[in-house]
Design a protein around this motif. Structure first.
Motif, short mmCIF file in Angstrom:
data_model
loop_
_atom_site.label_atom_id
_atom_site.label_comp_id
_atom_site.label_asym_id
_atom_site.label_seq_id
_atom_site.Cartn_x
_atom_site.Cartn_y
_atom_site.Cartn_z
N LEU A 4 -54.91 -124.43 64.51
CA LEU A 4 -54.65 -124.91 65.86
C LEU A 4 -55.95 -125.17 66.62
O LEU A 4 -56.00 -126.06 67.46
N ILE A 5 -56.99 -124.46 66.29
CA ILE A 5 -58.28 -124.57 66.98
C ILE A 5 -58.84 -126.00 66.88
O ILE A 5 -59.62 -126.42 67.72
N ARG A 6 -58.40 -126.77 65.89
CA ARG A 6 -58.85 -128.17 65.78
C ARG A 6 -58.36 -129.01 66.96
O ARG A 6 -58.95 -130.02 67.29
N LEU A 7 -57.22 -128.61 67.54
CA LEU A 7 -56.61 -129.40 68.60
C LEU A 7 -56.69 -128.76 69.98
O LEU A 7 -56.62 -129.45 70.99
N ASN A 23 -50.75 -119.96 64.92
CA ASN A 23 -52.08 -120.56 65.13
C ASN A 23 -52.30 -121.77 64.23
O ASN A 23 -53.43 -122.09 63.87
N THR A 24 -51.20 -122.44 63.86
CA THR A 24 -51.28 -123.53 62.91
C THR A 24 -50.50 -124.75 63.39
O THR A 24 -49.44 -124.61 63.97
N PRO A 39 -54.61 -120.07 71.78
CA PRO A 39 -53.84 -119.59 70.63
C PRO A 39 -52.33 -119.58 70.91
O PRO A 39 -51.90 -119.56 72.06
N ASN A 40 -51.56 -119.60 69.84
CA ASN A 40 -50.09 -119.51 69.92
C ASN A 40 -49.49 -120.49 70.92
O ASN A 40 -48.64 -120.12 71.73
N VAL A 89 -51.46 -136.22 69.91
CA VAL A 89 -51.45 -135.40 68.69
C VAL A 89 -51.69 -136.27 67.46
O VAL A 89 -52.49 -135.93 66.61
N VAL A 90 -51.02 -137.41 67.36
CA VAL A 90 -51.21 -138.26 66.18
C VAL A 90 -52.62 -138.86 66.15
O VAL A 90 -53.18 -139.07 65.07
N ALA A 91 -53.21 -139.08 67.30
CA ALA A 91 -54.60 -139.56 67.32
C ALA A 91 -55.53 -138.52 66.70
O ALA A 91 -56.46 -138.87 65.97
N SER A 92 -55.25 -137.24 66.94
CA SER A 92 -56.07 -136.17 66.36
C SER A 92 -55.79 -135.96 64.88
O SER A 92 -56.68 -135.63 64.12
N LEU A 93 -54.53 -136.13 64.48
CA LEU A 93 -54.13 -135.86 63.11
C LEU A 93 -54.11 -137.10 62.22
O LEU A 93 -53.86 -137.00 61.03
#
Length: 120
Positions: free
Chosen positions: A14-17, A90-91, A21-22, A34-38
């Motif tokens: 999760l820290i990538r985005l 965290n994922t 946490p949580n 989100v899709v721009a990041s992934l």
């Protein structure tokens, strides 16, 4: 499955985005953010915003999923990609089904069913 296309599940910290946490996928941002990041996980290289044809939001149990339909002519994964993402713990978990034009013509329904069945 090789003749029909490709399925991959990617789990990313999760820290990538976000540094919270949580958090939920909604807290991370809009489906487009989100899709721009992934995007690189979906296509195998880069993602052009014009390649995103459709987004939708699906609630299942206590999680929200962002769904994507992408047409990616330059992707390493194939020119047709469907993806679904959610956050848990965290994922961030992403499921992607990909196919070439030839595979898509014969396997579209199967690939859509695989993506629809994906749940964390």
């Amino acid at each position: 499955m090789k003749k029909q296309g490709k399925v991959q599940v990617v789990a990313s910290p999760l820290i990538r985005l976000t540094n919270k946490p949580n958090t939920t996928i909604e807290d991370i941002g809009t489906p487009e953010k989100v899709v721009a990041s992934l995007g690189p996980f979906v296509t195998g290289n880069t993602l052009d915003p014009d390649e995103l044809l459709e987004t939708s939001i699906e609630k299942r149990s206590d999680l929200t999923y962002y769904k994507y339909v992408l047409e990616t002519p330059y992707a390493l994964t194939g020119s047709h990609n469907l993806a679904k993402a959610t956050a848990k713990g965290n994922t961030v978990v992403l499921c992607v089904v990909s196919a070439s034009d030839k595979q898509w013509a014969s396997s579209k329904k199967t690939l859509e069913a695989i993506l629809d069945s994906f749940e964390v």
